[in-house]
Design a protein around this motif. Structure first.
Motif, PDB file in Angstrom:
ATOM      1  N   THR A 214      -7.447  -4.293  11.624  1.00 48.32           N
ATOM      2  CA  THR A 214      -6.918  -5.069  10.503  1.00 48.32           C
ATOM      3  C   THR A 214      -7.677  -4.734   9.227  1.00 48.32           C
ATOM      4  O   THR A 214      -7.092  -4.644   8.147  1.00 48.32           O
ATOM      5  CB  THR A 214      -7.018  -6.580  10.793  1.00 48.32           C
ATOM      6  OG1 THR A 214      -6.705  -6.806  12.156  1.00 48.32           O
ATOM      7  CG2 THR A 214      -6.065  -7.383   9.931  1.00 48.32           C
ATOM      8  N   THR A 218      -5.936  -3.368   5.791  1.00 40.95           N
ATOM      9  CA  THR A 218      -5.737  -4.285   4.655  1.00 40.95           C
ATOM     10  C   THR A 218      -6.846  -4.318   3.607  1.00 40.95           C
ATOM     11  O   THR A 218      -6.623  -4.805   2.504  1.00 40.95           O
ATOM     12  CB  THR A 218      -5.541  -5.737   5.160  1.00 40.95           C
ATOM     13  OG1 THR A 218      -6.750  -6.166   5.808  1.00 40.95           O
ATOM     14  CG2 THR A 218      -4.383  -5.859   6.136  1.00 40.95           C
ATOM     15  N   SER A 219      -8.068  -3.855   3.932  1.00 36.24           N
ATOM     16  CA  SER A 219      -9.169  -4.005   2.974  1.00 36.24           C
ATOM     17  C   SER A 219      -9.311  -2.794   2.054  1.00 36.24           C
ATOM     18  O   SER A 219      -9.391  -1.654   2.529  1.00 36.24           O
ATOM     19  CB  SER A 219     -10.487  -4.231   3.721  1.00 36.24           C
ATOM     20  OG  SER A 219     -11.572  -4.090   2.828  1.00 36.24           O
ATOM     21  N   THR A 267     -10.809  -8.413   4.462  1.00 36.21           N
ATOM     22  CA  THR A 267      -9.668  -8.157   5.352  1.00 36.21           C
ATOM     23  C   THR A 267      -8.651  -9.279   5.145  1.00 36.21           C
ATOM     24  O   THR A 267      -9.020 -10.391   4.783  1.00 36.21           O
ATOM     25  CB  THR A 267     -10.171  -8.126   6.813  1.00 36.21           C
ATOM     26  OG1 THR A 267     -11.105  -7.054   6.930  1.00 36.21           O
ATOM     27  CG2 THR A 267      -9.034  -7.923   7.811  1.00 36.21           C
ATOM     28  N   PHE A 268      -7.366  -8.970   5.320  1.00 35.01           N
ATOM     29  CA  PHE A 268      -6.354  -9.993   5.110  1.00 35.01           C
ATOM     30  C   PHE A 268      -5.470 -10.139   6.338  1.00 35.01           C
ATOM     31  O   PHE A 268      -4.805  -9.188   6.713  1.00 35.01           O
ATOM     32  CB  PHE A 268      -5.497  -9.636   3.879  1.00 35.01           C
ATOM     33  CG  PHE A 268      -4.667 -10.800   3.422  1.00 35.01           C
ATOM     34  CD1 PHE A 268      -5.231 -11.827   2.680  1.00 35.01           C
ATOM     35  CD2 PHE A 268      -3.327 -10.882   3.785  1.00 35.01           C
ATOM     36  CE1 PHE A 268      -4.472 -12.910   2.277  1.00 35.01           C
ATOM     37  CE2 PHE A 268      -2.564 -11.969   3.380  1.00 35.01           C
ATOM     38  CZ  PHE A 268      -3.133 -12.993   2.629  1.00 35.01           C
TER      39      PHE A 268
END
Ligand code: DP6
Length: 376
Positions: A214, A218-219, A267-268
């Motif tokens: 993840t 996302t980051s 992170t999302f």
């Protein structure tokens, strides 16, 4: 006839962190990493690998007496790679018994809580690979075996060596150059100590495997970490270890932990491994360093709330002694002779949080790599 061989393998705690895969199937990382191997008197996996025509036809694995699924891709990859090395040996020498086609029975025991964020998968896969390599009489070096252990769990490739170990990320698509190498043996810098503050022995919520995927997806911070921050930290850390420069070692260790957990926050949806107890441990280390006027202690956190605090033996009193006085009666101090030291240098609020949140301490040090044991 039953053929068997046994080994132990150590835990390692990274000081330059592995976080992110460029190939999730082969466990090829997005950056190189460095770890310290910890002593097996305190933390280790013991594994026996056996094979026999008399065993049930499918491979099996027992961990701390409970049966584990061996059909997962990671375990299968390790079995397949080791069997093919054995098959090549058998093809070149027809007098060798045909072990490569026999079912495997693997029995593993940890002397510490599994999945408490104490790198149990690292010791576990390193021991599994080393034990089967012993059983198969493979002449492969630890670096060669690291290519296989990496496919079990990335961090496991570093547990095939003792001392100070680098995992070179490599650039090839087949992973043949993504390998662990020794930076320095334990004997080069034997005074390195590690104090582990166990904040929770509960199963972690986001596994490192899914967490890092993840983060990669996302980051944005992550990209900068992989491309700029880690290469710089790798260079500084290798130099610090070669020169036994604790201040540099400690600074990079703490900055690395902070950088890794920042990418987790970025992170999302965000991932949070450190909790209030972890942050209290950060505060305590900062207070100790402020009091000493230099870096004598360095914290690092993996995919869980436990703190690992590295320090040199000469500073045992002002690091471990102060923490001992602050924590009071938690189990673990019995294992080493540590004199409690006045802890009035510490922030009282941090001490309160630590007292409530730390269930156990483990006092350990840099240690050796896998050790072959009696065939039993
Ligand atoms: C935070 O090796 O457990 O401990 O390759 O998916 O099995 P997989 O991940 P794993 O990740 C360890 C992450 C870390 C940092 C480190 O050990 O370098």
């Amino acid at each position: 006839k039953i053929y068997q061989a046994s080994t132990t393998a150590p835990v390692n705690i990274a000081v330059v962190k592995y976080w992110g895969k460029r190939d999730p199937k082969l466990n090829l990382p997005t950056n190189s990493s460095i770890s310290v191997t910890l002593s097996q008197s305190d933390l280790r996996t013991h594994t026996t690998a056996a094979c026999s025509a008399s065993f049930p036809t499918s491979d099996s694995l027992l961990l701390n007496s409970s049966p584990q699924d061996v059909t997962g891709a990671r375990t299968q990859a390790c079995f397949r790679e080791l069997r093919s090395l054995r098959a090549a040996l058998e093809a070149s020498d027809s007098s060798l018994p045909k072990l490569s086609t026999l079912p495997l029975k693997i029995v593993s025991e940890n002397n510490f809580p599994t999945a408490a964020g104490l790198a149990s998968s690292a010791a576990g896969f390193a021991a599994l690979v080393r034990a089967i390599a012993n059983l198969y009489d493979l002449s492969s070096s630890p670096t060669e075996l690291s290519r296989i252990a990496r496919q079990g769990s990335g961090s496991a490739c570093r547990s095939l060596f003792g001392g100070y170990v680098a995992w070179q990320m490599g650039t090839k698509d087949d992973g043949s150059d993504s390998l662990a190498v020794e930076v320095a043996p334990a004997s080069h810098w034997p005074t390195m100590r590690a104090l582990i503050l166990v904040a929770s022995a509960k199963q972690k919520k986001v596994s490192s495997t899914s967490g890092m995927q993840t983060t990669v997806a996302t980051s944005e911070l992550f990209q900068r970490r992989a491309e700029i921050v880690v290469p710089k930290h790798m260079e500084e850390m290798e130099k610090a270890i070669k020169e036994k420069d604790f201040e540099a070692f400690g600074r990079v260790t703490m900055k690395e932990s902070n950088s890794f957990h920042s990418t987790c926050s970025d992170t999302f949806p965000p991932i949070r491994y450190m909790n209030d107890v972890s942050w209290a441990a950060v505060g305590v280390v900062e207070d100790i360093n402020r009091k000493a006027g230099k870096i004598v202690a360095a914290y690092t956190f993996d995919a869980g709330p436990n703190a690992v605090i590295y320090y040199e033996e000469a500073n045992t009193d002002i690091v471990a002694g102060v923490v001992k006085e602050a924590l009071g009666s938690v189990s673990g101090w019995e294992s080493r002779d540590i004199k409690a030291q006045a802890s009035d240098v510490l922030d009282a609020a941090d001490v309160e949080v630590l007292k409530k949140g730390i269930t156990r301490v483990i006092l350990t040090q840099v240690g050796e790599g896998p050790i072959r044991t009696e065939e039993s």
